[in-house]
Design an enzyme around this catalytic site. Sequence first.
Site: not given
Ligand code: NAD
Ligand code: DAU
Length: 332
Positions: A12, A79, A148, A152, A188, A191-192, A203
């Site tokens: 993402f 990653a 998780y 990190k 989240f 999904r919604q 959900k």
């Molecule tokens: P994501 O799950 O969408 O993407 C992760 C990517 O890493 C995927 O393309 C997957 O194929 C790749 N990957 C997983 N394991 C691997 C491996 N062993 N070798 C090579 N590639 C691998 O994650 P995201 O939401 O894009 O998050 C990216 C980074 O940002 C993560 O480090 C996460 O901790 C951090 N982050 C995410 C959020 C968030 O809201 N999503 C917020 C703050 C920080």
């Molecule tokens: O704060 C940064 C983090 O944000 C990142 O490090 C993570 O990679 C990223 O997945 C995200 O973590 P959260 O656990 O906060 O995100 P998630 O989208 O799973 O859930 C957001 C909030 O919504 C959390 O309070 C749980 C709730 N939730 C989640 C899902 C999937 C729901 O209420 N319903 C749902 O269906």
Amino acid sequence: MARLLVTGGAGFIGSNFVHHVIKNTDYQVTVLDKLTYAGNRASLSALPEDRVRFVRGDVVDSALVGELVGASDAVVHFAAESHNDNSLQDPKPFIHTNLIGTFTLLEAVRAKGARFHHVSTDEVYGDLPLDDPARFSEDTPYNPSSPYSSTKAGSDLLVRAWTRSFGIAATISNCSNNYGPYQHVEKFIPRQITNVLYGIRPKLYGDGRNVRDWIHADDHSSAVLAILERGRVGETYLIGADGEKDNKSLIELILTLMGEPANAYDQVADRAGHDLRYAIDPTKLREELGWRPRYGDFTRGLSATIDWYRQHEEWWAPSKAATEAFYSRLGQ
Ligand code: NAD
Ligand code: DAU
């Protein structure tokens, strides 16, 4: 810094970052991605082939990582296994990728001398009370809650140790919750949105009072690029855009924007150890690097994200059934 290695660039935020870099710089990008269930090659398909090279591989593969780091000026490390709910069912892949993978990259950077930026999360700080204006800052002590977030946190500490003990040129950023295009439907907001599009009721975990601090993935990308180019080596920067929202209000906003009654959702089982509130104080990033978010209006950014999911069913539909089957086994 002409040659960037971006790990997790088919995920993402990594794919949003690659799009941002191609649009705003003249850098060459190599993406290293294992294409787990969370990676999608199609997220990079519209990009110019003469500037973006894709390598499928694992960040724990030290020979491959050494070769790619050796051919790069800088590494931006996205990653990771990223989903809390998965980590509560099976923590092992989180240890593999988030800890051993980061260690493998650090050893390659130590040997080859590339600049390193580590992308991390605000979840390393644990959670905040609901009835308190306090926010996370760079000085907040680490206190992660889930498998998780603990992996990190561990990866951040490895980066700090390699910086201090071995003098690698590294920076770290800890960002709040991202939204935008190319986010997996397990999370989240997508999904919604995709539930509504398929006639499934959204959900909400527990009572939905939990607060997350939302930022658009393109704003996260511009902040990471600013830190990579102008951040002080050895420093940590928090990234956030003053986007606090509780989950109940957000699910109601998604339903309203999609033309459904605001109460047309189900309350389901809560997440184990569910963090209450995240909130970022981004003062250091704003004052030192002059960074500002472009997506100041959350409702507009969310509407654009809803439109993106409406228009890109072919991108997300293949993951939807398995994701909902996983949640239904958990009663969520
Ligand atoms: P994501 O799950 O969408 O993407 C992760 C990517 O890493 C995927 O393309 C997957 O194929 C790749 N990957 C997983 N394991 C691997 C491996 N062993 N070798 C090579 N590639 C691998 O994650 P995201 O939401 O894009 O998050 C990216 C980074 O940002 C993560 O480090 C996460 O901790 C951090 N982050 C995410 C959020 C968030 O809201 N999503 C917020 C703050 C920080
Ligand atoms: O704060 C940064 C983090 O944000 C990142 O490090 C993570 O990679 C990223 O997945 C995200 O973590 P959260 O656990 O906060 O995100 P998630 O989208 O799973 O859930 C957001 C909030 O919504 C959390 O309070 C749980 C709730 N939730 C989640 C899902 C999937 C729901 O209420 N319903 C749902 O269906």
